[in-house]
Design an enzyme around this catalytic site. Structure first.
Site, PDB file in Angstrom:
ATOM      1  N   PHE A  15       3.737  -9.615   7.714  1.00 26.41           N
ATOM      2  CA  PHE A  15       4.089 -10.353   6.495  1.00 26.41           C
ATOM      3  C   PHE A  15       3.566  -9.607   5.276  1.00 26.41           C
ATOM      4  O   PHE A  15       2.384  -9.297   5.190  1.00 26.41           O
ATOM      5  CB  PHE A  15       3.502 -11.769   6.522  1.00 26.41           C
ATOM      6  CG  PHE A  15       3.899 -12.578   5.318  1.00 26.41           C
ATOM      7  CD1 PHE A  15       5.168 -13.142   5.239  1.00 26.41           C
ATOM      8  CD2 PHE A  15       3.030 -12.750   4.244  1.00 26.41           C
ATOM      9  CE1 PHE A  15       5.562 -13.869   4.117  1.00 26.41           C
ATOM     10  CE2 PHE A  15       3.416 -13.477   3.120  1.00 26.41           C
ATOM     11  CZ  PHE A  15       4.682 -14.041   3.062  1.00 26.41           C
ATOM     12  N   ASP A  27      -2.019  -3.213   3.906  1.00 25.27           N
ATOM     13  CA  ASP A  27      -1.887  -4.506   3.235  1.00 25.27           C
ATOM     14  C   ASP A  27      -3.100  -5.347   3.621  1.00 25.27           C
ATOM     15  O   ASP A  27      -3.155  -5.935   4.699  1.00 25.27           O
ATOM     16  CB  ASP A  27      -0.579  -5.183   3.648  1.00 25.27           C
ATOM     17  CG  ASP A  27      -0.404  -6.551   2.979  1.00 25.27           C
ATOM     18  OD1 ASP A  27      -1.397  -7.102   2.467  1.00 25.27           O
ATOM     19  OD2 ASP A  27       0.735  -7.063   2.980  1.00 25.27           O
ATOM     20  N   LYS A  36      -5.150 -12.388  -2.440  1.00 23.08           N
ATOM     21  CA  LYS A  36      -5.773 -13.654  -2.026  1.00 23.08           C
ATOM     22  C   LYS A  36      -7.248 -13.870  -2.443  1.00 23.08           C
ATOM     23  O   LYS A  36      -7.500 -14.516  -3.438  1.00 23.08           O
ATOM     24  CB  LYS A  36      -5.607 -13.847  -0.525  1.00 23.08           C
ATOM     25  CG  LYS A  36      -4.149 -14.120  -0.132  1.00 23.08           C
ATOM     26  CD  LYS A  36      -4.025 -14.689   1.252  1.00 23.08           C
ATOM     27  CE  LYS A  36      -2.649 -15.246   1.537  1.00 23.08           C
ATOM     28  NZ  LYS A  36      -1.616 -14.259   1.854  1.00 23.08           N
TER      29      LYS A  36
HETATM   30  C1  PLP Z   1      -0.296 -13.777   1.545  1.00 23.81           C
HETATM   31  C2  PLP Z   1       0.079 -12.394   1.873  1.00 23.81           C
HETATM   32  C3  PLP Z   1       1.001 -11.681   1.098  1.00 23.81           C
HETATM   33  C4  PLP Z   1       1.731 -12.309  -0.068  1.00 23.81           C
HETATM   34  O1  PLP Z   1       0.867 -12.748  -1.071  1.00 23.81           O
HETATM   35  P1  PLP Z   1       1.412 -13.769  -2.185  1.00 23.81           P
HETATM   36  O2  PLP Z   1       0.263 -13.857  -3.153  1.00 23.81           O
HETATM   37  O3  PLP Z   1       1.724 -15.047  -1.506  1.00 23.81           O
HETATM   38  O4  PLP Z   1       2.607 -13.156  -2.785  1.00 23.81           O
HETATM   39  C5  PLP Z   1       1.270 -10.372   1.447  1.00 23.81           C
HETATM   40  N1  PLP Z   1       0.661  -9.782   2.487  1.00 23.81           N
HETATM   41  C6  PLP Z   1      -0.238 -10.438   3.257  1.00 23.81           C
HETATM   42  C7  PLP Z   1      -0.889  -9.719   4.392  1.00 23.81           C
HETATM   43  C8  PLP Z   1      -0.551 -11.766   2.983  1.00 23.81           C
HETATM   44  O5  PLP Z   1      -1.406 -12.414   3.757  1.00 23.81           O
END
Ligand code: PLP
Length: 388
Positions: free
Chosen positions: A133, A218, A247
């Site tokens: 994700f 990421d 986050k």
């Molecule tokens: C939450 C998340 C995203 C997206 O972040 P948003 O602030 O919701 O756009 C991207 N990559 C990872 C691994 C995430 O946990």
């Protein structure tokens, strides 16, 4: 009309109606609009790193908003410089930073940065992982390996090839001299808090080194103390070419970062990218408060306590526990995570039904040993209720 009914009428139906309406919080505790108290074991999806209403965050944000709240990128301000320098210090490797407002925006920056590299080198495709994700905007979504949320919005501008997560052989096969970049979570978050086999991230580094593809980590969910380290890649002993954060960085204030190491830090030319709100002074002040307050030894100690407690727990519905640091999934033998989430809320605990068979725990990083014990004491009865 209840708040829930008003929500349903006013908002697009993409979220459904959340089951609890929160009114306020303090530390790891929150209260809903009816005054019911909960221990927060999800922390706004691994985001409220200092919990709720932490004095350091309140002071930093209040002071900054009363001083100057916004400048745009037409003007610089000290909090953004301090934050960039602080992050570079923690990263301990030559790098340059771009600030955005969210995770998906951090990944959009990474995507564009990688595209610049790809165009320059004549490379044509990205590699990402199944169930991975990376966010909901089109660039980040194109890298997201969840057909249910991805496919209906395609086709996407760049070829993205997906490989099973954790399989270094499959990664090696997929990454050729034509690959622009590999996007990887050091542990998959939304897929169910799934750590890869030992050595996977190192193998990814080697594969990228030997083919010239960029390694993009990421760490939007895994960084800023969540695993007991500032960054998960540091525990893996790997330096990526590009790193994305969001986050936990702002402790609940919106901020994201895209960081380029070495040459990747200077791929953007003037005017290539931008954000009006990115690196906003209030969010930067919040992030400085987070970085200045977090105690990684505390995180490691309560994380070990939570994990040991869960591993000792014997319950017919509980299959096991996986994850890293204060970022765990309890894995169920039956697809009853929604029932667990509901039973937990009824018992005064907020957890997240992440996958049908996985319940995510990501409490604030300031959660106390007593609060961990309270959760551990309550969890068997919650599971029993959910199994009914
Ligand atoms: C939450 C998340 C995203 C997206 O972040 P948003 O602030 O919701 O756009 C991207 N990559 C990872 C691994 C995430 O946990």
């Amino acid at each position: 009309m209840s708040l829930y009914e008003r929500f349903e009428k006013a908002f697009m139906p993409n979220y459904g109606v959340p089951p609890v309406a929160l009114a306020r919080g303090e530390g790891s505790r929150v209260w809903d609009v009816d005054g019911k108290e909960y221990l927060d074991f999800i922390g706004g999806i691994a985001t409220s790193s200092l919990g709720h209403a932490h004095p350091a965050l309140v002071e930093a944000v209040s002071k900054q908003v009363a001083t100057i709240a916004h400048t745009s990128n037409l003007f610089l301000h000290e909090p953004e410089v301090l934050l960039a320098e602080k992050l570079l210090g923690l990263l301990n490797a030559p790098a340059r930073i771009f600030f955005a407002n969210s995770g998906t925006e951090a990944n959009e920056a990474a995507y564009k940065l990688a595209l610049k590299y790809g165009r320059r080198e004549g490379r044509s495709y990205f590699v990402a992982t199944e169930n991975g994700f990376h966010g909901r905007t089109i660039g980040a979504l194109s890298l997201t390996g969840k057909p249910a949320i991805r496919d209906q919005f395609g086709p996407f501008p760049v070829d993205v090839r997906f490989v099973p997560y954790g399989d270094a052989g499959a990664l090696k096969e997929a990454v050729t001299g034509d690959c622009i970049a590999v996007f990887l979570e050091p542990t998959q978050g939304e897929a169910g808090v799934v750590p890869p086999p030992e050595g996977y991230f190192e193998a990814a580094r080697e594969i990228c080194d030997s083919t010239g593809a960029l390694l993009v980590a990421d760490e939007i969910q895994s960084a800023i103390g969540r695993t007991g380290h500032w960054f998960a890649h540091q525990a893996d002993g790997v330096i990526p070419d590009i790193l994305t954060l969001a986050k936990g960085l702002g402790g609940g204030m919106p901020i994201g970062a895209c960081i380029g190491f070495g040459d990747a830090g200077t791929l953007f030319d003037k005017g290539d990218h931008g954000s009006t709100f990115g690196g906003n002074p209030v969010s930067c002040a919040a992030a400085l408060a987070v970085l200045g307050t977090l105690d990684l030894d505390h995180v490691k100690s309560v994380a070990a306590r939570l994990r040991a407690g869960l591993e000792d727990l014997r319950h017919p519905l509980l299959k096991g526990v996986r994850g890293r640091g204060l970022w765990l999934a309890t894995v169920l033998r039956e697809p009853r995570s929604a029932e667990v989430q509901k039973a937990a809320a009824d018992a005064g605990f907020l957890v997240n039904a992440l996958q049908p068979d996985a319940v995510r725990l990501a409490p604030p990083l300031i959660v106390t040993a007593d609060e961990v014990d309270a959760f551990l004491a309550a969890y068997p009865a919650i599971l029993t209720e959910a199994a009914k």
